[in-house]
Design an enzyme around this catalytic site. Structure first.
Site, PDB file in Angstrom:
ATOM      1  N   GLY A  36       0.801  -1.232   0.000  1.00 54.39           N
ATOM      2  CA  GLY A  36       0.000   0.000   0.000  1.00 54.39           C
ATOM      3  C   GLY A  36       0.824   1.266   0.000  1.00 54.39           C
ATOM      4  N   GLU A  37       2.150   1.144   0.227  1.00 53.85           N
ATOM      5  CA  GLU A  37       2.989   2.349   0.171  1.00 53.85           C
ATOM      6  C   GLU A  37       3.133   2.816  -1.281  1.00 53.85           C
ATOM      7  OE1 GLU A  37       6.732   1.854   2.146  1.00 53.85           O
ATOM      8  OE2 GLU A  37       5.800   1.493   4.100  1.00 53.85           O
ATOM      9  N   ARG A  92     -12.873  22.362   5.947  1.00 55.02           N
ATOM     10  CA  ARG A  92     -14.133  22.609   6.660  1.00 55.02           C
ATOM     11  C   ARG A  92     -14.029  22.351   8.156  1.00 55.02           C
ATOM     12  NH1 ARG A  92     -18.334  19.451   2.948  1.00 55.02           N
ATOM     13  NH2 ARG A  92     -16.506  18.166   2.586  1.00 55.02           N
ATOM     14  N   HIS A 127     -13.958  29.915   6.157  1.00 55.51           N
ATOM     15  CA  HIS A 127     -15.022  30.678   6.813  1.00 55.51           C
ATOM     16  C   HIS A 127     -14.536  31.479   8.009  1.00 55.51           C
ATOM     17  CE1 HIS A 127     -18.754  28.390   5.097  1.00 55.51           C
ATOM     18  NE2 HIS A 127     -18.018  28.997   4.188  1.00 55.51           N
ATOM     19  N   ASP A 165     -25.759  30.022   2.211  1.00 55.44           N
ATOM     20  CA  ASP A 165     -25.567  30.393   3.621  1.00 55.44           C
ATOM     21  C   ASP A 165     -24.948  31.792   3.705  1.00 55.44           C
ATOM     22  OD1 ASP A 165     -22.857  29.946   2.981  1.00 55.44           O
ATOM     23  OD2 ASP A 165     -22.939  27.892   3.706  1.00 55.44           O
ATOM     24  N   LYS A 188     -29.255  29.047   6.501  1.00 58.43           N
ATOM     25  CA  LYS A 188     -29.079  27.583   6.480  1.00 58.43           C
ATOM     26  C   LYS A 188     -28.801  27.052   7.877  1.00 58.43           C
ATOM     27  CE  LYS A 188     -25.460  24.342   5.014  1.00 58.43           C
ATOM     28  NZ  LYS A 188     -24.343  24.109   4.078  1.00 58.43           N
ATOM     29  N   ARG A 190     -27.625  23.372   9.510  1.00 55.53           N
ATOM     30  CA  ARG A 190     -27.299  21.956   9.288  1.00 55.53           C
ATOM     31  C   ARG A 190     -27.645  21.203  10.559  1.00 55.53           C
ATOM     32  NH1 ARG A 190     -24.742  18.616   5.888  1.00 55.53           N
ATOM     33  NH2 ARG A 190     -23.929  20.223   4.508  1.00 55.53           N
ATOM     34  N   ASP A 213     -22.633  27.082  -4.895  1.00 58.15           N
ATOM     35  CA  ASP A 213     -21.986  26.697  -3.633  1.00 58.15           C
ATOM     36  C   ASP A 213     -20.534  26.300  -3.906  1.00 58.15           C
ATOM     37  OD1 ASP A 213     -21.768  26.312  -0.939  1.00 58.15           O
ATOM     38  OD2 ASP A 213     -23.194  24.660  -0.808  1.00 58.15           O
TER      39      ASP A 213
END
Ligand code: R5P
Length: 293
Positions: A36-37, A92, A127, A165, A188, A190, A213
């Site tokens: 997986g490397e 986020r 934000h 938003d 908005k 959430r 958005d």
């Protein structure tokens, strides 16, 4: 001398940026070991300014390979290494929303800032900070997608641009005002991953509402905004999203809410891509900023 380097999964946007900026493009080779490397390989001329293109949706493995490529470019002799990540993930989670959580935005920003001389992205989800420089140390910038989206919208007296938003207000204004469109900003709330409440003021009767958005993930925000736009008087609802993340079910959810047309910018390769940010990025790199036919 400048050279663009692209991971295989970001090659088509990289090609458009290279043409717009008038610089050459080289591949980044990725080998995946059985455990997986990853091993990355680059070829860059000594002393050149290297730009590495990779959109970092589905981010966890990609972030590691991107850091490895930064090291490879430096060891190969690049004078400066800039990351062009049209979509920048983990922005986020910019606060501890519940005790025991990290501020992922700062963790990722710190690591990218240490690996690269600068990071260029498009419409980063910022934000709570004024600029990307506050998150990613170095010569970093988040480019506004307002101009390419406004150009795509064009002048249409029937359009009302909808921001889902309050945080979207400045860039919704930056999209709507130059094309002379009406706009409205939603309230908005959430309630959960796929549970969103949206309220809109009355819209111009019979208008074509275009919801804009930065990100569509579950699609719940656009779906709720579309229903609210209909209730508020829109005859037709279209939607534009910058970063087409679209988790499973997102597009179905958006369609079920009555969105007629759904388009996205090409920051993440997706069948809905209709608006290119290549010229925007090339301009920020100091290139011509126009894509030859
Ligand atoms: C939120 O602040 C963002 O601007 C987007 O509205 C949000 O991330 C969209 O997520 P979803 O598609 O899951 O509603």
């Amino acid at each position: 001398m400048r050279r663009l380097h692209a991971f295989p999964d970001s090659r088509s946007l990289a090609r458009r940026i290279a043409r717009a900026a008038g610089i050459s493009l080289a591949p980044v080779a990725v080998h995946r070991f059985p455990d997986g490397e990853s091993l990355v390989r680059v070829a860059t001329p000594t002393g050149c300014d290297a730009y590495l293109v990779r959109s970092l949706h589905d981010p966890n493995a990609k972030l590691v390979e991107t850091m490895l490529a930064a090291d490879a470019l430096r060891r190969a002799g690049a004078a400066a290494v800039t990351l062009i990540a049209p979509y920048l993930p983990y922005m986020r989670q910019d606060a501890v929303f519940r005790r025991g959580e990290p501020v992922s935005q700062r963790v990722i920003g710190r690591h990218l800032g240490a690996a690269f001389d600068g990071v260029v992205t498009v419409q980063a989800h910022l934000h709570r900070v004024a600029s990307l420089g506050a998150v990613v140390p170095g010569n970093s910038s988040s480019l506004s997608a307002a101009a390419p989206i406004g150009a795509w919208l064009g002048r249409d007296a029937d359009i009302c641009v909808i921001g889902p938003d309050e945080e979207s207000r400045p860039w919704i204004e930056a999209i709507a005002r130059p094309v002379g469109a009406a706009f409205a900003i939603a309230d908005k709330k959430r309630r959960g991953d796929v549970s969103v409440g949206v309220q809109l003021p009355r819209l111009p009767r019979g208008c074509r509402a275009v919801i804009v958005d930065d990100i569509a993930s579950s699609g719940a925000t656009i779906a709720a905004a579309a229903r609210a736009a209909r209730r508020a008087g829109a005859a037709v609802v279209d939607a534009v999203v910058v970063h087409a993340i679209f988790a499973p079910e997102a597009r179905r959810r958006i369609r079920a809410a009555g969105v007629r047309r759904l388009v996205s910018c090409d920051t993440i390769p997706h069948p809905t891509n209709a608006i290119s940010v290549a010229a925007l990025i090339a301009t920020a790199m100091g290139g011509a900023g126009t894509i030859p036919p």
